[in-house]
Write a protein that holds these residues in place. Sequence first.
Motif, PDB file in Angstrom:
ATOM      1  N   GLN A   1       0.841  -1.187   0.000  1.00 51.20           N
ATOM      2  CA  GLN A   1       0.000   0.000   0.000  1.00 51.20           C
ATOM      3  C   GLN A   1       0.882   1.244   0.000  1.00 51.20           C
ATOM      4  N   SER A   2       0.351   2.304  -0.578  1.00 51.32           N
ATOM      5  CA  SER A   2       1.116   3.551  -0.614  1.00 51.32           C
ATOM      6  C   SER A   2       0.630   4.577   0.404  1.00 51.32           C
ATOM      7  N   SER A   3      -0.445   4.228   1.175  1.00 48.41           N
ATOM      8  CA  SER A   3      -0.955   5.218   2.144  1.00 48.41           C
ATOM      9  C   SER A   3      -1.677   4.531   3.305  1.00 48.41           C
ATOM     10  N   ALA A   4      -1.825   5.292   4.375  1.00 42.41           N
ATOM     11  CA  ALA A   4      -2.605   4.847   5.540  1.00 42.41           C
ATOM     12  C   ALA A   4      -3.242   6.101   6.164  1.00 42.41           C
ATOM     13  N   THR A   5      -4.316   5.918   6.923  1.00 33.79           N
ATOM     14  CA  THR A   5      -5.042   7.080   7.471  1.00 33.79           C
ATOM     15  C   THR A   5      -5.106   7.017   8.997  1.00 33.79           C
ATOM     16  N   VAL A   6      -5.214   8.214   9.561  1.00 31.21           N
ATOM     17  CA  VAL A   6      -5.461   8.366  11.005  1.00 31.21           C
ATOM     18  C   VAL A   6      -6.747   9.190  11.157  1.00 31.21           C
ATOM     19  N   SER A   7      -7.718   8.649  11.859  1.00 28.14           N
ATOM     20  CA  SER A   7      -9.015   9.351  12.043  1.00 28.14           C
ATOM     21  C   SER A   7      -9.064  10.037  13.414  1.00 28.14           C
ATOM     22  N   VAL A   8      -9.555  11.291  13.417  1.00 32.40           N
ATOM     23  CA  VAL A   8      -9.674  12.067  14.670  1.00 32.40           C
ATOM     24  C   VAL A   8     -11.147  12.468  14.841  1.00 32.40           C
ATOM     25  N   ASN A   9     -11.753  11.985  15.982  1.00 35.88           N
ATOM     26  CA  ASN A   9     -13.148  12.309  16.280  1.00 35.88           C
ATOM     27  C   ASN A   9     -13.183  13.382  17.383  1.00 35.88           C
ATOM     28  N   PRO A  10     -13.788  14.552  17.170  1.00 39.78           N
ATOM     29  CA  PRO A  10     -13.856  15.617  18.189  1.00 39.78           C
ATOM     30  C   PRO A  10     -14.682  15.151  19.423  1.00 39.78           C
TER      31      PRO A  10
END
Length: 680
Positions: A659-668
Amino acid sequence: MSSETLERRELLAGDFAAAHNYFLANDVDNNMRVTPMDALTVINHLNRNGGNSSEIGQGEEITAFVDVNGDNRVTAADALSVINTLNRMGEGAGEPLLEVQLSARDGSSAELARDGNGAYNVAVGQVFELEVGYLDLREDTVFTLPTGTPGQTVDVRFRQGVFQLVADIGVSGATNAPSLITPIIAETQQIKIGNQINDPTRTLSLDVTLTSATGQVSTNSVRIDATDFVADPAGTLTTALETLEDANGLFLDAGTTVQVTRLPSTDPDDFFMQVRFGGNDAVGVNQPTISIQPIISITGVGEFPFTGATVTNQEFRTDNVLQGVDGSGTAVGQRYDIDYESRSMPNPNGGAFEFLGNRPAIGSFDPSTTDPAEVFNDVGGLGPVIAGGVPEAPGGDEDTLDNVFDALSIPVFINAPVQGLTFEVTPGEDSNGESFLVYGFLEEPDEQGNDNSRPVPLDQVRFDADASFVINATVDGGPVTPTVSVAVSPAAVNEDGTDALNYTFTRTGDTTSALTVNYTVSGTATSGTDFSALSGTVTIPAGQASATVSVDPTDDSTVEPDETIVLTVTDTASYDVGTSATATGTITNDDTATVTPVVTVSVNPAAVNEDGSGTLIYTFTRSGATTDALAVSYTVSGTATSGTDFSALPGTVTIPAGQSSATVSVNPTDDSVVEPDETS
């Protein structure tokens, strides 16, 4: 009779045996050979008649010469006659009767030395002889045959040698090969001295001098006593010529020689002497005339010319071309352009016997021919009308034909340096389309001694490796200096060393001795680092034409361009450098540079409400290879408070392999505090 279906014949009483081959009795199918097919043809004829013998009767259609014994009947005896002939003589096509050979010889008829490759080596301009010889392969048996006188027989040899030989000699192996050959001929003189010189009642002698159109050339005169001359005509004349002098000293020397022979004459009591000049200095030279004056001495009176014995001299041309016939078939020149004197057969009258010299000129030389196999075209000779064929000669089992019989030779020289010039002899043809005729028989004669004389079938004349030779010509006549070339295979190999670069050094010429070859090493590859250091020499073993140097690349992890290894042959006194003097091999790089990926981050959406209905998605994207997983570290900052305004983040994210990317999710985190917008 036809060689295919024979014409229908009405046989009358007393008619000849129409189904009998009077030319060659056992040749049933009339193809000039005796083979098993001849026996089978008779057997098939018997089968058509129920296996019974049959009489060649009136009205019968004859399709082959099935009446082998000529009794006007076809019986098992006819087939048996063919089979017995095959058992005695072998099948025609499988039993060669003659073998024709070609060799190169010096002026004394000795074969030139061959090098380790079997090639001759001569100097440019050196005269040598193209000698055509033959082996008579027939059995050395004797037949007892009836004569014309009742009750009398005569013993006749089966193998008697060649009566006629006509051949082509081709020249190949180099560009414009025929033009490199110059046939040469030295002068021949024939002197006839009347038999009156043999008169023991008188005191006679012969004065020998050399003359030209302007007078005497020799500075002395040599006298031969007539009694001595009669006893040894060739020997005494040779001695006289060796004693004559001209303005430069002795007339004969190593460069000008003579061969004196007594030839048969119309009057056998006359002395018909032939003087053939030889040697390198005699080529194409118009020699002085050999003048012989008979002298009579009268006691108390004096010496006077003896006119009772006539002397004539004929000189033959010295053109450096092989003479033949013109467009109308008329003979041009003299037969002395070809040397028929046989080294195999001594002449009891002195010199050598010209066995195949019994004919006018035949053959031609054409260096411009479009057929390189016929540079010397239809060159041949004819034997004498002589009972018994080639005479037996002393030595061995007293049979001259046990060894190669030299039929004829042509003196030539090579006019420019050349390597690998090939001469080859093949069948030629006379004006009747015939190549080889032999004395004696081609197969066992019948009880009546019937002759089956005919041309030797060409499939029964063997031309093998001895029918050709290779010759090299250099300036000094020494062995040809070899040339050395180099080539590499494969042209490129990987650096990992699984394959090697093989540099092959190949020489031309003689391989009798080992040859050490020097070479230099260059190229972009580093000796001792990219490959093991080379010695700079390689030895080609004796008996071999080549040797190989193998180069194994040294594997490393350095990322670098493809590199070359160049081996170049260097010249020495032992060899010359060939046209392919350099060979370049390539080492192909198999290492890959490590590239540091670049990681970027972006967020989407750019803003969300505090109530948690939306999520901030931070995407970490890398460049470069994706083979392995990549852990990415990051920091968290902004006006929002970690752990209060959003859940605390770990500070790392892993981009999975592939894979060329990964994500980080931020919930307020929702709260009731009135506050400005905050960033993270």
